[in-house]
Design a protein around this motif. Structure first.
Motif, mmCIF file in Angstrom:
data_model
loop_
_atom_site.group_PDB
_atom_site.id
_atom_site.type_symbol
_atom_site.label_atom_id
_atom_site.label_comp_id
_atom_site.label_asym_id
_atom_site.label_seq_id
_atom_site.Cartn_x
_atom_site.Cartn_y
_atom_site.Cartn_z
ATOM 1 N N ILE A 468 8.100 1.240 -37.686
ATOM 2 C CA ILE A 468 8.909 1.800 -36.599
ATOM 3 C C ILE A 468 8.182 1.614 -35.270
ATOM 4 C CG2 ILE A 468 9.892 3.940 -35.670
ATOM 5 C CD1 ILE A 468 11.388 2.710 -38.067
ATOM 6 N N TRP A 469 6.881 1.832 -35.289
ATOM 7 C CA TRP A 469 6.064 1.655 -34.095
ATOM 8 C C TRP A 469 6.177 0.200 -33.607
ATOM 9 C CZ3 TRP A 469 0.181 3.366 -34.180
ATOM 10 C CH2 TRP A 469 -0.311 3.353 -32.881
ATOM 11 N N LEU A 470 6.099 -0.723 -34.523
ATOM 12 C CA LEU A 470 6.216 -2.138 -34.184
ATOM 13 C C LEU A 470 7.548 -2.435 -33.496
ATOM 14 C CD1 LEU A 470 5.059 -5.229 -35.692
ATOM 15 C CD2 LEU A 470 7.422 -4.931 -36.280
ATOM 16 N N LEU A 471 8.610 -1.862 -34.066
ATOM 17 C CA LEU A 471 9.933 -2.119 -33.496
ATOM 18 C C LEU A 471 10.099 -1.402 -32.163
ATOM 19 C CD1 LEU A 471 12.078 -1.830 -36.722
ATOM 20 C CD2 LEU A 471 11.381 -3.907 -35.524
ATOM 21 N N ALA A 472 9.413 -0.255 -32.019
ATOM 22 C CA ALA A 472 9.547 0.515 -30.793
ATOM 23 C C ALA A 472 8.824 -0.175 -29.634
ATOM 24 C CB ALA A 472 8.993 1.921 -31.002
ATOM 25 N N ARG A 473 7.870 -1.022 -29.948
ATOM 26 C CA ARG A 473 7.099 -1.658 -28.871
ATOM 27 C C ARG A 473 7.829 -2.875 -28.311
ATOM 28 N NH1 ARG A 473 0.810 -2.229 -29.807
ATOM 29 N NH2 ARG A 473 1.539 -4.070 -30.874
ATOM 30 N N ARG A 474 9.045 -2.676 -27.942
ATOM 31 C CA ARG A 474 9.836 -3.821 -27.494
ATOM 32 C C ARG A 474 9.262 -4.433 -26.230
ATOM 33 N NH1 ARG A 474 16.043 -2.960 -27.476
ATOM 34 N NH2 ARG A 474 15.810 -5.008 -26.529
ATOM 35 N N PHE A 475 8.533 -3.602 -25.459
ATOM 36 C CA PHE A 475 7.966 -4.150 -24.232
ATOM 37 C C PHE A 475 6.463 -4.320 -24.348
ATOM 38 C CE2 PHE A 475 11.798 -1.764 -23.275
ATOM 39 C CZ PHE A 475 12.573 -2.790 -22.760
ATOM 40 N N GLY A 476 5.989 -4.221 -25.565
ATOM 41 C CA GLY A 476 4.561 -4.364 -25.789
ATOM 42 C C GLY A 476 4.135 -5.821 -25.738
#
Lengths: 497, 209
Positions: A468-476
């Motif tokens: 989920i963290w990976l997907l949440a980092r869309r602007f990472g």
């Protein structure tokens, strides 16, 4: 540092970075991109089912040593929650993640982008709607009562339509392949998607829609039940190992001929194994014997595959420290060998006489479905997800937590329960031991199983959180071109030497 | 192996083998077994179970009883099934011809139930056991099926005739009684119907010593 032949500065800095390899990478990136939404959909839905299935599993496991736990509702009774667990993890988690891996691998190996994604996305939605209805039905009490086919008959047509779409799509991708060479993973995938609809439709027809007479049902049931593992999950697990193992360590598979031998002997023998689940049952002896013989013959594909995988890995075990994919995949490959050989042993009459109706069988099932298949799928997801999301895994610590919880958890599950199951079988064979004493003897092992279940659950939550963290980092930060490396170690030279 | 059609045919033919051998052949051999008629007594075995027991079979299936209880007696000399008294003879294919679905079971977390109707004919035993297994089998890990029963106030007419005989910790308290719901009655009728020690030509009963 050797001096590269090419005069350009860029290629001097990175000798493997030629125009050709750049084209190839661009093509792969484009193919990965085409599968992105669909594969992500299957992975996410699968992971949601894993969490639900794990919760069901914990409830069921706890109930088995403490029967007063949550016993006031019919829908939570052991017979239903255990069945809901099985269907959630088999047809929810395992099958959906498997489909995600299959589509991604097939597109990559055929060098074809995934076409008309919306159709296959619809299949994913159908599949999940069917499962929600079906598993809800099991909890309501509408189970068919047939092992591995419990989903009620109002849910199965939806699943069948979804599966047919998936199979057709996989074959369409294969049909339009631009790469003429067929890699071993493709053999296994093709076999799996062609075998499953045949198995499923035969079983539905002869067990649910128009049940055959008497024990023929049990025969068809185990022909299907064993083949779901043998001809659907096993080939997909092996396809993933055959792809990721050489890919990550950067060297080809040890022997082409061993992979051919392994594939065809598996195809020939595995599908005859089912009746070893019926040893001692109300059947003519030839039926049981033929399956025991076929089970023993499984030594050939298992050992040839094991040799092939092991000799590919030799000299590269150091890389297990850095690559999350490799860790899970190697754990899965080793478990495949052990659990298959243990399965051969379990099929033989003298062993079955003791272990058949005990928790030993449950331990064996988890050895295959978890230690081999699930771990292999985790490894595959660690490789695929950064490539389809263009993002790197955010937390190394969560990856380590995931690996150690699941690896130690499943060992703590399988080893004690196998032993406890054997003791249970031995005690049951002695007719002077009262049955309740046999039951009491299983309690310590069942409690250890609950502890192992908690470890596995923690591992699953860690993985899900990381995802989920990976997907949440869309602007990472975008994914780096190098592979994911664990332990904060930067490799001395570019990977691949 | 770069030739697609060959791969495709190989995949289909391998599975066709076991489909023929493990699906069609058993169906041919066992798919139209008929009940046995005893030439001396004209007794027919097996027979379809009566309505209430048949409904109970659905309760049994719906609650997943078959995940902990088998319904198959292994032959003498293979396991201790017969010594444990789970049956007088081994189970054979003919025993199951009227069952849909056949619930052989694959786990003996609890004992085999092939002949539970003979081994335990008492209604009282079954009802109290289902209400709370600890009443009859201390230390059992079978869950309670109390939701198949009603706990209610004893009416003016006195306790119901079908009220469970519970004592000590298990009793519902003074002025209350526990009575089985229809599902519990059906389930018990089903369990009591489970008997398979009729002699068959292919499964003779052991000779009396």
């Amino acid at each position: 540092m050797s001096t590269p032949a090419s005069p350009s500065v860029m290629s001097a800095l990175s000798p493997r970075d030629t125009a050709e390899s750049r084209d190839r990478r661009a093509e792969l990136a484009e193919i990965d991109e085409s599968t992105s939404g669909t594969v992500l959909l299957f992975f996410l839905a699968g992971m949601a089912w894993l969490l639900i299935g794990t919760l069901f599993a914990l409830i069921a496991s706890y109930k088995l040593h403490s029967p007063e736990f949550l016993n006031q509702y019919a829908w939570l009774t052991f017979g239903r929650i255990r069945t809901a667990h099985l269907n959630a993890v088999i047809f929810g988690f395992s099958a959906e993640v498997a489909v995600g891996v299959v589509l991604w691998l097939m597109c990559r190996l055929c060098r074809v982008p995934l076409m008309a994604q919306s159709v296959i996305n619809a299949a994913a939605i159908f599949w999940n709607v069917g499962l929600v209805i079906g598993i809800g039905g099991i909890l309501r009490g509408d189970t068919t009562g047939i092992e591995y086919l419990e989903l009620p008959k109002y849910a199965t047509p939806i699943l069948f339509v979804a599966f047919a779409l998936i199979a057709v799509w996989t074959i369409v991708v294969f049909r339009f392949r631009r790469e003429r060479h067929l890699y071993v993973s493709q053999w296994y995938i093709l076999a799996a998607v062609l075998w499953f609809p045949w198995l499923y439709s035969t079983a539905q027809l002869l067990l649910v829609l128009e049940p055959a007479r008497g024990t023929v049902q049990a025969a068809v049931n185990w022909w299907f039940g064993h083949n779901v593992l043998g001809l659907w999950f096993t080939p997909i697990g092996l396809a993933a190992i055959y792809y990721f193992l050489p890919k990550v360590i950067g060297r080809p598979i040890h022997s082409y001929y061993l992979s051919v031998l392994g594939f065809w002997t598996l195809a020939l023998f595995y599908n005859w194994n089912g009746f070893h689940h019926l040893v001692g049952g109300p059947f003519p002896a030839w039926m049981i014997t033929i399956s025991i013989v076929a089970s023993v013959m499984m030594v050939i594909p298992v050992v040839s595959t094991a040799i092939n995988h092991h000799f590919t890995m030799v000299g590269h075990f150091g890389k297990l420290k850095y690559s999350p994919t490799l860790r899970f995949i190697v754990f899965g490959a080793v478990s495949y060998t052990i659990s298959s050989l243990q399965g051969v042993l379990s099929s033989v009459r003298w062993f079955s006489e003791v272990a058949h109706f005990t928790h030993h069988t449950v331990a064996h099932a988890h050895w295959g479905m978890y230690a081999f298949f699930t771990m292999t799928m985790f490894g595959s997801m660690y490789y695929i997800l950064p490539r389809i999301t263009q993002r790197e895994w955010p937390s190394e610590r969560l990856i380590s937590l995931h690996f150690w919880c699941t690896a130690l958890g499943i060992i703590l599950y399988v080893v004690p329960l196998s032993y406890g199951g054997w003791l249970q079988g031995k005690a049951m064979l002695n007719a002077t031991t009262p049955f309740l004493e046999v039951v009491q003897g299983t309690l310590p092992w069942l409690k250890i199983r609950t502890v192992s279940g908690l470890l596995l659950a923690l591992g699953h939550v860690a993985f899900f959180a990381n995802l989920i963290w990976l997907l949440a980092r869309r602007f990472g930060p975008y994914r780096q071109p190098e592979p994911m490396i664990l332990a904060g170690v930067t490799p001395a030279a570019p990977v691949g030497k | 192996m770069n030739y697609g059609p060959l791969l495709f045919l190989g995949i289909l033919f391998t599975l066709a083998g076991s489909w023929f051998g493990l699906v069609l052949m058993p169906n041919r051999q066992l798919g139209d077994l008929q009940p046995h008629v005893n030439t001396n007594t004209a007794a027919i075995y097996p027979q379809p179970i009566p309505g209430e027991a048949a409904q109970g079979r659905e309760v049994y299936r719906s609650l997943g009883c078959n995940y902990c209880h088998t319904q198959q007696v292994r032959p003498d000399g293979f396991g201790s099934d017969i010594q444990r008294g789970w049956g007088k003879r081994r189970s054979v294919a003919r025993d199951y011809i009227y069952q849909k679905p056949v619930m052989l079971g694959s786990s003996r977390t609890g004992p085999d139930l092939t002949n539970i109707g003979e081994r335990q004919p008492s209604y009282d035993w079954h009802f109290t056991h289902l209400y709370n297994p600890q009443t009859t089998s201390k230390g059992s890990i079978m869950p309670s099926y109390a939701y198949l029963f009603d706990v209610r106030k004893i009416g003016y007419g006195g306790a119901s005739t079908n009220a469970l005989k519970l004592s000590g910790d298990f009793s519902p308290g003074p002025g209350f009684e526990v009575v089985p719901k229809p599902e519990a009655v059906q389930l018990v009728e089903y369990l009591r119907s489970l008997k398979s020690s009729v002699e068959l030509p292919e499964a003779p009963l052991p000779k009396a010593e």
